[in-house]
Structure formats: structure tokens, C-alpha cells
Design an enzyme around this catalytic site. Structure first.
Site, PDB file in Angstrom:
ATOM      1  N   ASP A  32       0.877  -1.181   0.000  1.00 19.49           N
ATOM      2  CA  ASP A  32       0.000   0.000   0.000  1.00 19.49           C
ATOM      3  C   ASP A  32       0.908   1.222   0.000  1.00 19.49           C
ATOM      4  O   ASP A  32       2.126   1.107   0.167  1.00 19.49           O
ATOM      5  CB  ASP A  32      -0.912  -0.012   1.245  1.00 19.49           C
ATOM      6  CG  ASP A  32      -1.831   1.210   1.290  1.00 19.49           C
ATOM      7  OD1 ASP A  32      -2.345   1.609   0.232  1.00 19.49           O
ATOM      8  OD2 ASP A  32      -2.018   1.782   2.381  1.00 19.49           O
ATOM      9  N   SER A  33       0.291   2.398  -0.127  1.00 21.61           N
ATOM     10  CA  SER A  33       1.088   3.626  -0.073  1.00 21.61           C
ATOM     11  C   SER A  33       1.589   3.900   1.345  1.00 21.61           C
ATOM     12  O   SER A  33       2.499   4.697   1.528  1.00 21.61           O
ATOM     13  CB  SER A  33       0.231   4.799  -0.541  1.00 21.61           C
ATOM     14  OG  SER A  33      -0.900   4.915   0.304  1.00 21.61           O
ATOM     15  N   CYS A  37      -4.555  -1.545  -1.681  1.00 22.67           N
ATOM     16  CA  CYS A  37      -4.688  -0.109  -1.914  1.00 22.67           C
ATOM     17  C   CYS A  37      -5.849   0.096  -2.881  1.00 22.67           C
ATOM     18  O   CYS A  37      -5.811  -0.406  -4.014  1.00 22.67           O
ATOM     19  CB  CYS A  37      -3.383   0.408  -2.511  1.00 22.67           C
ATOM     20  SG  CYS A  37      -3.450   2.132  -3.007  1.00 22.67           S
ATOM     21  N   GLU A  70      -2.368   8.443   8.607  1.00 16.14           N
ATOM     22  CA  GLU A  70      -0.896   8.321   8.609  1.00 16.14           C
ATOM     23  C   GLU A  70      -0.280   9.030   9.824  1.00 16.14           C
ATOM     24  O   GLU A  70       0.767   8.643  10.311  1.00 16.14           O
ATOM     25  CB  GLU A  70      -0.303   8.926   7.325  1.00 16.14           C
ATOM     26  CG  GLU A  70      -0.504   8.068   6.083  1.00 16.14           C
ATOM     27  CD  GLU A  70       0.265   6.744   6.088  1.00 16.14           C
ATOM     28  OE1 GLU A  70       1.419   6.713   6.539  1.00 16.14           O
ATOM     29  OE2 GLU A  70      -0.307   5.720   5.647  1.00 16.14           O
ATOM     30  N   CYS A 127     -11.006   2.878   0.375  1.00 16.45           N
ATOM     31  CA  CYS A 127      -9.573   3.129   0.567  1.00 16.45           C
ATOM     32  C   CYS A 127      -9.196   2.345   1.822  1.00 16.45           C
ATOM     33  O   CYS A 127      -9.903   2.415   2.839  1.00 16.45           O
ATOM     34  CB  CYS A 127      -9.340   4.621   0.770  1.00 16.45           C
ATOM     35  SG  CYS A 127      -7.699   5.027   1.403  1.00 16.45           S
ATOM     36  N   HIS A 176      -7.079   2.801   3.997  1.00 17.00           N
ATOM     37  CA  HIS A 176      -6.781   3.583   5.199  1.00 17.00           C
ATOM     38  C   HIS A 176      -8.037   3.771   6.068  1.00 17.00           C
ATOM     39  O   HIS A 176      -7.942   3.976   7.265  1.00 17.00           O
ATOM     40  CB  HIS A 176      -6.254   4.978   4.838  1.00 17.00           C
ATOM     41  CG  HIS A 176      -4.795   5.020   4.513  1.00 17.00           C
ATOM     42  ND1 HIS A 176      -4.273   4.482   3.355  1.00 17.00           N
ATOM     43  CD2 HIS A 176      -3.737   5.534   5.199  1.00 17.00           C
ATOM     44  CE1 HIS A 176      -2.964   4.680   3.347  1.00 17.00           C
ATOM     45  NE2 HIS A 176      -2.607   5.321   4.454  1.00 17.00           N
TER      46      HIS A 176
END
Ligand code: DGL
Length: 271
Positions: free
Chosen positions: A10-11, A73, A152, A186, A188
Site C-alpha cells: 500500500d502507499s 490499496c 498516517e 480506501c 486507510h
């Protein structure tokens, strides 16, 4: 039987939602995780950049001799072209299809909401896939890009007032449009699932792409006789492309497992 690890990327931290579910479903599997923390977010970038980053991430995981790659992702899953995926000579899965299938099963009214990054919502990929399965559905999408930096930066506590304020604004269209199912498009976003659920209310079913992708990967490995059937508990190795400290901290909270000392930094640009 295949003892090689499962590769997940993932990012940043979002793909840990897949790792957590894989660890529950397949506790004997080894996992190699790559979080591209040096280049997060992906969701505000062009298709070309997202594709380039995704292919570098995949190359890194293949060097670790993984038996399958999961693009954990939503952005990569929505943007990476089918023509490129067709050329892969390894097992590959994204999060979009498993999430859409679950949403189409869960929705009674056919009014399905999708939240994701800007690139994901702009691609229209979730809507297309939903309508392939349920042509009668009404799909409402809204990008929620600020959720990514909030996660994040560890703003994931259910009583975090900043995240709640942002979520209230982003989620209003789904309340107004009376959706009965909301895809957290997403990876996240499941880290702030409690906040999202509180705002949209109990009548809306939240679809967690991490959970659905892990289930679908488990089915793929089972059907192809590729599970690791050893008796020992699997181990996870984590790689990031920038400083490891903040990743270690939030990952440990989210996975409820201390990952300190298990995270390494890699130079992804050189691939
Ligand atoms: N976790 C990602 C996704 O599922 C990426 C978020 C981002 O990097 O913008 O879309």
C-alpha cells in the site's frame, strides 16, 4: 502446499487492514508488507504516477519471492489497467472486486455509497464494477482525501475530534442520499471505521475492503493448494520507504502487536 510468503503493499499504513485479517484467517502464513510511506499519498496523483509506483512496489515484493501479491490499496486497485494486470505471471489481487461483491450482497435498497481517494472516485471504477453486478443500483461517490494524512499521522482514536469534524462533512452526502451500504474504498479508512459508523448510523453497513480482500486471497490460496500448512505461527516482515518510527507506532496500535524492530527501510526509487 506453498511456504512462500504472501506479499502485500500500500502507499502507507492502510494495507495493514489486509494484514490484520490475513493474520486472523491464515495464522500460519508468512507476510511481507511494503508501505510506500516516502511517497504517500497515491490518491492525489496522476494515473501514470500511480501505475509507476505500483509496478515498483510489486517488483520489490517479487524480489522477496512471494507467492501472491495483494494490492492492498483502493487507489491502485481502481487505477492499474487490466491490460497490465493481464501480463502478470504471478497471482495478483486488488481490493476493489472483493469489496464490491460484498456490497452488492449486503445492500437491500441498491443505494450504495463509495468513499475513497480522489483518484479512486475520479476513476469511476467502483461504480462500474457495482453496476456490472447490480445494474439497478444507485451509486453515490465522494472523495475523502484528508482521511489519509489523518490516519498516517495517527489521528485514529474514536474520540479524535479533528477526524470527527472532517468525517461529518465528507459523509453528509451519504446521509442525504439514504444509502444502506457504504464501501470504505480506501484501505486507510477502516482504521477510523468507528468514527465513520457513528456518523452514518447503524442502519448503514460498512464494507471493509481489507477484510474482503483477505477472504478472497484465502480462497484463492486454498483453491490452488497454495496454503502454508506448517504448524508454526507465520511471521510478518514490514518494509517502508521512509522513516520507520511513525509507521512502527501506528502499526503497533492498529495490529495490537508490537512491530518495533521488525520494520526496515528500503530504497524503492532504485527499482
Ligand atoms: N490506502 C490507499 C487506498 O486504498 C491509498 C491512500 C493514498 O495513498 O492516497 O486508496
Amino acid at each position: 502446499m506453498d511456504k512462500r510468503p504472501i506479499g502485500v503493499f500500500d502507499s502507507g499504513l492502510g494495507g495493514l487492514t489486509v494484514v490484520k485479517e490475513l493474520q486472523k484467517l491464515l495464522p500460519n502464513e508468512d507476510i511481507v508488507y511494503f508501505g510506500d510511506t516516502g511517497r504517500v499519498p497515491y490518491g492525489t496523483r496522476s494515473k501514470e504516477t500511480i501505475n509507476k509506483y505500483a509496478l515498483q512496489d510489486i517488483k520489490f515484493l517479487l524480489q522477496k519471492e512471494v507467492k501472491m501479491v495483494i494490492a492492498a490499496c483502493g487507489t491502485v486497485s481502481a487505477v492499474l489497467p487490466k491490460d497490465i494486470i493481464k501480463t502478470f505471471d504471478f497471482y495478483y489481487s486488488g481490493v476493489l472486486k472483493p469489496a464490491v461483491q460484498a456490497a452488492c450482497v449486503s445492500s437491500q435498497s441498491g443505494r450504495i455509497g463509495v468513499i475513497g481517494t480522489t483518484a479512486t472516485i475520479k476513476s469511476g471504477a467502483y461504480g462500474k464494477e457495482i453496476r456490472n453486478i447490480r445494474s439497478d443500483s444507485v451509486v453515490i461517490g465522494n472523495p475523502c482525501p484528508l482521511f489519509v494524512p489523518l490516519v498516517e499521522n495517527g489521528f485514529i482514536d474514536s474520540d479524535n475530534q479533528v477526524t470527527r469534524l472532517v468525517a461529518k462533512q465528507y459523509l453528509q452526502p451519504f446521509i442525504e442520499n439514504d444509502v444502506d451500504t457504504l464501501i470504505l474504498g480506501c484501505t486507510h479508512f477502516p482504521l477510523i471505521k468507528k468514527i465513520i459508523g457513528d456518523i452514518v448510523g447503524d442502519d448503514v453497513t460498512l464494507i471493509d475492503p481489507g477484510k474482503e480482500a483477505a477472504r478472497s486471497a484465502a480462497a484463492l490460496l486454498t483453491n490452488n493448494n497454495m496454503l502454508n500448512r506448517s504448524e508454526t505461527h507465520g511471521k510478518a516482515s514490514f518494509y517502508v520507504s521512509d522513516t520507520i518510527e511513525s509507521f512502527e507506532q501506528t502499526a503497533s496500535v492498529f495490529l495490537r502487536d508490537d512491530v518495533c524492530g521488525q520494520v526496515e527501510k528500503v530504497d524503492i526509487d532504485s527499482l
